[in-house]
Scaffold this motif. Structure first.
Motif, PDB file in Angstrom:
ATOM      1  N   ARG A 132     -72.675  25.160 120.249  1.00 56.41           N
ATOM      2  CA  ARG A 132     -72.733  25.171 118.887  1.00 56.41           C
ATOM      3  C   ARG A 132     -71.620  25.873 118.115  1.00 56.41           C
ATOM      4  O   ARG A 132     -71.201  25.257 116.838  1.00 56.41           O
ATOM      5  CB  ARG A 132     -74.015  26.401 118.689  1.00 56.41           C
ATOM      6  N   THR A 133     -70.791  26.594 118.691  1.00 54.83           N
ATOM      7  CA  THR A 133     -69.520  26.862 117.985  1.00 54.83           C
ATOM      8  C   THR A 133     -68.400  25.813 118.500  1.00 54.83           C
ATOM      9  O   THR A 133     -67.678  25.375 117.644  1.00 54.83           O
ATOM     10  CB  THR A 133     -69.094  28.287 118.538  1.00 54.83           C
ATOM     11  N   ASP A 160     -54.837  21.211 123.545  1.00 53.03           N
ATOM     12  CA  ASP A 160     -55.259  22.422 123.215  1.00 53.03           C
ATOM     13  C   ASP A 160     -56.898  22.455 123.204  1.00 53.03           C
ATOM     14  O   ASP A 160     -57.213  23.570 123.642  1.00 53.03           O
ATOM     15  CB  ASP A 160     -54.843  22.830 121.617  1.00 53.03           C
ATOM     16  N   LEU A 161     -57.239  21.278 122.884  1.00 52.30           N
ATOM     17  CA  LEU A 161     -58.792  21.253 122.971  1.00 52.30           C
ATOM     18  C   LEU A 161     -59.384  21.258 124.487  1.00 52.30           C
ATOM     19  O   LEU A 161     -60.258  21.995 124.741  1.00 52.30           O
ATOM     20  CB  LEU A 161     -59.422  20.136 122.232  1.00 52.30           C
ATOM     21  N   PRO A 214     -68.662  21.481 116.816  1.00 52.90           N
ATOM     22  CA  PRO A 214     -68.114  21.398 115.026  1.00 52.90           C
ATOM     23  C   PRO A 214     -66.518  21.312 115.276  1.00 52.90           C
ATOM     24  O   PRO A 214     -65.892  20.834 114.340  1.00 52.90           O
ATOM     25  CB  PRO A 214     -68.431  22.509 114.428  1.00 52.90           C
ATOM     26  N   MET A 215     -65.889  21.955 116.297  1.00 53.81           N
ATOM     27  CA  MET A 215     -64.406  21.983 116.186  1.00 53.81           C
ATOM     28  C   MET A 215     -63.954  20.614 116.922  1.00 53.81           C
ATOM     29  O   MET A 215     -62.805  20.378 116.577  1.00 53.81           O
ATOM     30  CB  MET A 215     -64.002  23.217 117.186  1.00 53.81           C
ATOM     31  N   PRO A 268     -59.576  27.858 113.033  1.00 52.20           N
ATOM     32  CA  PRO A 268     -60.417  27.140 111.938  1.00 52.20           C
ATOM     33  C   PRO A 268     -61.987  27.076 112.242  1.00 52.20           C
ATOM     34  O   PRO A 268     -62.701  26.825 111.365  1.00 52.20           O
ATOM     35  CB  PRO A 268     -59.975  25.527 112.451  1.00 52.20           C
ATOM     36  N   MET A 269     -62.414  27.581 113.407  1.00 48.75           N
ATOM     37  CA  MET A 269     -63.895  27.509 113.635  1.00 48.75           C
ATOM     38  C   MET A 269     -64.280  28.970 112.944  1.00 48.75           C
ATOM     39  O   MET A 269     -65.432  29.058 112.615  1.00 48.75           O
ATOM     40  CB  MET A 269     -64.115  27.492 115.195  1.00 48.75           C
ATOM     41  N   GLY A 300     -52.119  27.874 121.367  1.00 43.31           N
ATOM     42  CA  GLY A 300     -52.796  26.829 121.437  1.00 43.31           C
ATOM     43  C   GLY A 300     -54.343  27.065 121.343  1.00 43.31           C
ATOM     44  O   GLY A 300     -55.161  26.412 120.507  1.00 43.31           O
ATOM     45  N   LEU A 301     -54.852  28.060 121.918  1.00 44.55           N
ATOM     46  CA  LEU A 301     -56.274  28.658 121.951  1.00 44.55           C
ATOM     47  C   LEU A 301     -56.552  29.139 120.273  1.00 44.55           C
ATOM     48  O   LEU A 301     -57.498  28.645 119.983  1.00 44.55           O
ATOM     49  CB  LEU A 301     -56.512  29.790 122.917  1.00 44.55           C
ATOM     50  N   ALA A 308     -63.229  28.635 128.023  1.00 47.52           N
ATOM     51  CA  ALA A 308     -64.357  29.229 127.629  1.00 47.52           C
ATOM     52  C   ALA A 308     -65.469  29.038 128.605  1.00 47.52           C
ATOM     53  O   ALA A 308     -66.046  29.724 129.024  1.00 47.52           O
ATOM     54  CB  ALA A 308     -64.797  28.550 126.464  1.00 47.52           C
ATOM     55  N   HIS A 359     -57.479  20.136 114.520  1.00 45.17           N
ATOM     56  CA  HIS A 359     -57.099  21.392 115.205  1.00 45.17           C
ATOM     57  C   HIS A 359     -56.323  21.349 116.177  1.00 45.17           C
ATOM     58  O   HIS A 359     -56.718  21.411 117.442  1.00 45.17           O
ATOM     59  CB  HIS A 359     -58.179  22.271 115.377  1.00 45.17           C
ATOM     60  N   THR A 370     -67.828  33.176 122.355  1.00 42.46           N
ATOM     61  CA  THR A 370     -67.005  32.059 122.579  1.00 42.46           C
ATOM     62  C   THR A 370     -65.498  32.674 122.902  1.00 42.46           C
ATOM     63  O   THR A 370     -64.805  32.300 123.472  1.00 42.46           O
ATOM     64  CB  THR A 370     -67.193  30.981 121.366  1.00 42.46           C
ATOM     65  N   LEU A 417     -72.452  28.412 122.948  1.00 41.97           N
ATOM     66  CA  LEU A 417     -71.030  27.944 122.937  1.00 41.97           C
ATOM     67  C   LEU A 417     -70.720  26.676 122.446  1.00 41.97           C
ATOM     68  O   LEU A 417     -69.915  26.396 121.814  1.00 41.97           O
ATOM     69  CB  LEU A 417     -70.555  27.976 124.681  1.00 41.97           C
ATOM     70  N   ARG A 422     -54.994  28.071 117.822  1.00 48.62           N
ATOM     71  CA  ARG A 422     -54.838  27.000 117.098  1.00 48.62           C
ATOM     72  C   ARG A 422     -56.366  26.259 116.961  1.00 48.62           C
ATOM     73  O   ARG A 422     -56.587  25.683 115.988  1.00 48.62           O
ATOM     74  CB  ARG A 422     -53.972  25.782 117.622  1.00 48.62           C
ATOM     75  N   THR A 423     -57.166  26.186 117.995  1.00 43.65           N
ATOM     76  CA  THR A 423     -58.323  25.609 117.986  1.00 43.65           C
ATOM     77  C   THR A 423     -59.273  26.623 117.474  1.00 43.65           C
ATOM     78  O   THR A 423     -60.297  26.067 116.847  1.00 43.65           O
ATOM     79  CB  THR A 423     -58.795  25.042 119.306  1.00 43.65           C
ATOM     80  N   LEU A 424     -59.191  27.751 117.687  1.00 41.55           N
ATOM     81  CA  LEU A 424     -60.420  28.880 117.352  1.00 41.55           C
ATOM     82  C   LEU A 424     -60.515  29.114 116.027  1.00 41.55           C
ATOM     83  O   LEU A 424     -61.284  29.403 115.255  1.00 41.55           O
ATOM     84  CB  LEU A 424     -60.576  29.948 118.397  1.00 41.55           C
ATOM     85  N   LEU A 437     -70.127  33.343 117.819  1.00 43.03           N
ATOM     86  CA  LEU A 437     -68.404  33.449 117.964  1.00 43.03           C
ATOM     87  C   LEU A 437     -68.171  34.590 118.891  1.00 43.03           C
ATOM     88  O   LEU A 437     -66.929  34.024 119.458  1.00 43.03           O
ATOM     89  CB  LEU A 437     -68.134  33.715 116.636  1.00 43.03           C
ATOM     90  N   THR A 488     -58.971  24.919 125.531  1.00 43.44           N
ATOM     91  CA  THR A 488     -60.133  25.850 124.931  1.00 43.44           C
ATOM     92  C   THR A 488     -61.273  25.642 125.796  1.00 43.44           C
ATOM     93  O   THR A 488     -62.123  26.685 125.936  1.00 43.44           O
ATOM     94  CB  THR A 488     -60.021  25.570 123.518  1.00 43.44           C
ATOM     95  N   HIS A 507     -71.004  27.781 111.848  1.00 44.41           N
ATOM     96  CA  HIS A 507     -71.219  27.194 113.167  1.00 44.41           C
ATOM     97  C   HIS A 507     -71.846  28.250 114.083  1.00 44.41           C
ATOM     98  O   HIS A 507     -71.182  29.328 114.619  1.00 44.41           O
ATOM     99  CB  HIS A 507     -69.788  26.980 113.851  1.00 44.41           C
TER     100      HIS A 507
END
Lengths: 215, 215
Positions: A184-185, A151-152, A188-189, B188-189, B181-182, A159, A146, B155, A182, B184-186, B152, A155, B146
């Protein structure tokens, strides 16, 4: 009690009273007279310890950053893997921000424009997240699907900074339950397939105690 | 130009000047004299339109909320699916916050403690996210793995509110690239398996133009 001990205790009482005053009224409207009254000392005693309002604010910021850095270090030394470590660190910092008025006021002072010193704890937190995710990548624990690592990082930073901003409306945003939700979501990403199973969104360890016993 | 048109134009200039002053100095330190000077009008003209500082601030907030709500409505009417809609909405709101000083100042006023009216745009945004994710769940587009839907929602709210908070240090945090970018990561979740393929983190449509042409 020696003279030095008394002075240290007065200084600590002034810092705590200043934190309450900054938290309540913001830096601009905070009054030195209210700070000395709140600490139960004379204006003269305040001026013995602090030259002016910026000096008091700097002391509050300094104590907050020491406490936050120490909590992050304690978690880091527990040696869990990088992703678990990141989750545990946010639980520890959230607890400090919830329970310790000096940490809360100092964090906000460091992030606000009106009273800018060299310190910006938000930027320091960003470096911490960056470092942990780079470690997770090194350990082969980071998902690669992702977006990129940047990006990760952004994010996670957005958050977590958002939780603190939202706390000003409603304390629940920094509760253990919300921080756990937070992760928990997010976990997995963030976690590579296979790395997720051992991760605990609620934190893997007893979160270090607050800086000082509640007053 | 009629008398009414001139009055409307003066009011608009005052609101824009007030937004600049609030953005620069914060509500508490903002000065009415600087606002009238910035708008090129006399203090008397300011007082013809606004009784006092809270009244000016309320007008800035009102314009900001009207603009943000309208942008969200325009995106909503484009009728894309709920998750794409949420991403598109954040792109539209981020653009307004980047480009329009009245929107930026009004949003902050509505979220700050010192000058609290009934309006809190952060809470309104939370309701919007909640609604879109509930729609996504109804449409069978939301991932179920998740954590629950509430996790969700929180987050997404925390991450987007965090971007705006971080923007105060560095404008890049609300750039189209960071918002993309945010997502792109969120996404898929958030997206159920199979629902992800059609989603565009960069936004599916031309983002609505800013409220007024740049001054």
């Amino acid at each position: 009690m020696t003279k030095q001990e008394r002075a240290a205790r007065t200084r600590e009482a002034l810092i705590r009273s200043a934190a309450r005053e900054f938290d309540l009224h913001g830096y601009t409207l905070a009054k030195l007279s209210a700070i000395s009254t709140g600490a139960g000392v004379s204006p003269g005693a305040l001026h013995f310890h602090f030259e002016n309002k910026p000096a008091v604010a700097a002391a509050v910021e300094e104590e907050a950053s020491t406490a936050l850095r120490r909590a992050a270090r304690v978690v880091y030394r527990q040696g869990s893997d990088a992703l678990q470590n990141l989750a545990d660190t946010t639980h520890a910092l959230a607890r400090l921000l919830r329970e310790d008025i000096v940490v809360r006021a100092g964090y906000r002072l460091s992030c606000s424009r009106g009273c800018r010193t060299d310190l910006n704890l938000r930027q320091e937190w960003q470096s911490c997240v960056q470092q942990r995710l780079a470690e997770a990548a090194d350990e082969g624990l980071l998902a690669t699907g992702h977006g990129g690592q940047q990006d990760l990082v952004r994010t996670v930073v957005a958050a977590t900074v958002g939780l603190e901003a939202l706390r000003r409306d409603n304390g629940e945003w920094l509760s253990p339950e919300t921080v756990t939700g937070l992760w928990r979501t997010l976990l997995p990403m963030l976690a590579a397939p296979g790395a997720l199973a051992g991760l605990e969104p609620a934190g893997s360890t007893t979160v270090p105690a607050a800086r000082t016993p509640a007053a």
